[in-house]
Design an enzyme around this catalytic site. Structure first.
Site, short mmCIF file in Angstrom:
data_model
loop_
_atom_site.label_atom_id
_atom_site.label_comp_id
_atom_site.label_asym_id
_atom_site.label_seq_id
_atom_site.Cartn_x
_atom_site.Cartn_y
_atom_site.Cartn_z
N GLY A 159 0.72 -1.07 -0.16
CA GLY A 159 -0.11 -0.08 -0.17
C GLY A 159 0.94 1.30 -0.03
CG ASN A 160 -0.22 4.72 -1.58
OD1 ASN A 160 -0.95 5.55 -0.81
ND2 ASN A 160 -0.79 3.75 -2.69
CG HIS A 161 2.76 6.67 3.70
ND1 HIS A 161 2.68 5.97 4.84
CD2 HIS A 161 4.00 6.43 3.43
CE1 HIS A 161 3.74 5.19 5.34
NE2 HIS A 161 4.63 5.64 4.50
CB SER A 162 -2.92 7.99 -0.36
OG SER A 162 -4.19 8.68 -0.54
CB ALA A 177 -2.15 7.31 -3.77
#
Ligand code: CTP
Length: 220
Positions: A28-31, A93
């Site tokens: 995943g990512n930090h969005s 994102a």
């Protein structure tokens, strides 16, 4: 301006996609989804008929909500809805790569160190420009450091407007309530905006979209 988006059909994406490694883990990512939710709330406030395709939980913003997890699910949802929209705003994102063969069972420590093979996800934004050639398309670009690549994306991604920010800049990181963005137009022109709340960025963004749409309408 109140009511100036009335009669517009608008699609917004928000949040970061999650690409499964196994049933308990993902890439995943930090969005946080905050910017996408602000864009959604502002459009609904100004009278648009808004659909939000999101990976994150949201409060009632007056939009129709579609929850998704992965880039593939987001792509199917967005591509299905895009041809009916006047404006598509891709704030999400989206992961560029996903595990090629997610494990159906939890990967155990005793199985030893794993190499996870990745494959590319679909470029949703590029698909939108093909499937909905009449829609006004807004892209976002979260860059780390220089915005040089954002200028290139504005020219190659088929967008009418690209909103770029430097996630390393003070007040512009993931999860903040503020954002300092620069707008890139496909003709190469740019507009750096000051540090604003995400709600203020959303207001200015819709003002810019209205201007671009008016400029592209044939004169009576
Ligand atoms: N995007 C998309 N589908 C993807 C990846 C990104 O639709 N698989 C969209 C994002 O929602 C955003 C825009 O494309 O509106 C730019 O995303 P970004 O990750 O900055 O672009 P990339 O082309 O993936 O470039 P980079 O190599 O910098 O990651």
């Amino acid at each position: 301006m109140p009511g100036d988006l009335s009669g517009w059909r608008v699609l917004v994406t928000a949040g970061g996609t999650r690409e499964p490694i196994d049933p308990v883990r993902y890439i995943g990512n930090h969005s946080s989804g905050k910017m996408g939710l602000a864009v959604t709330a502002e459009a609904a406030d100004r009278g648009a008929d808004v659909t939000l395709v999101t990976t994150v939980e949201t409060v009632d913003t007056g939009a129709t909500i579609i929850r998704v997890e992965t880039a593939q699910e987001m792509a199917e949802s967005v591509w299905g809805l895009a041809p009916r929209q006047d404006v598509v705003v891709m704030v999400a994102a989206v992961a560029d790569f996903r595990p090629a063969a997610p494990s159906a069972e939890k990967i155990r420590r005793r199985d030893g160190l794993q190499v996870i093979e990745l494959e590319p996800t679909p470029d949703i934004l590029l698909g939108v420009s093909e499937k909905a050639p009449d829609a006004l398309v807004v892209g976002f670009a979260a860059e780390a450091g220089s915005l040089d690549r954002a200028r290139e994306k504005a020219m190659t991604k088929g967008v009418d407007l690209l909103v770029a920010n430097d996630v390393l800049a003070e007040g512009s990181g993931f999860g903040t309530d503020t954002n300092q963005v620069t707008i890139f137009y496909p003709d190469g022109s740019t507009e750096p905006w000051p540090l604003l709340t995400k709600a203020e960025v959303a207001t200015r963004l819709w003002d810019a979209v209205v201007r671009v749409r008016q400029a592209s309408e044939p004169r009576q």
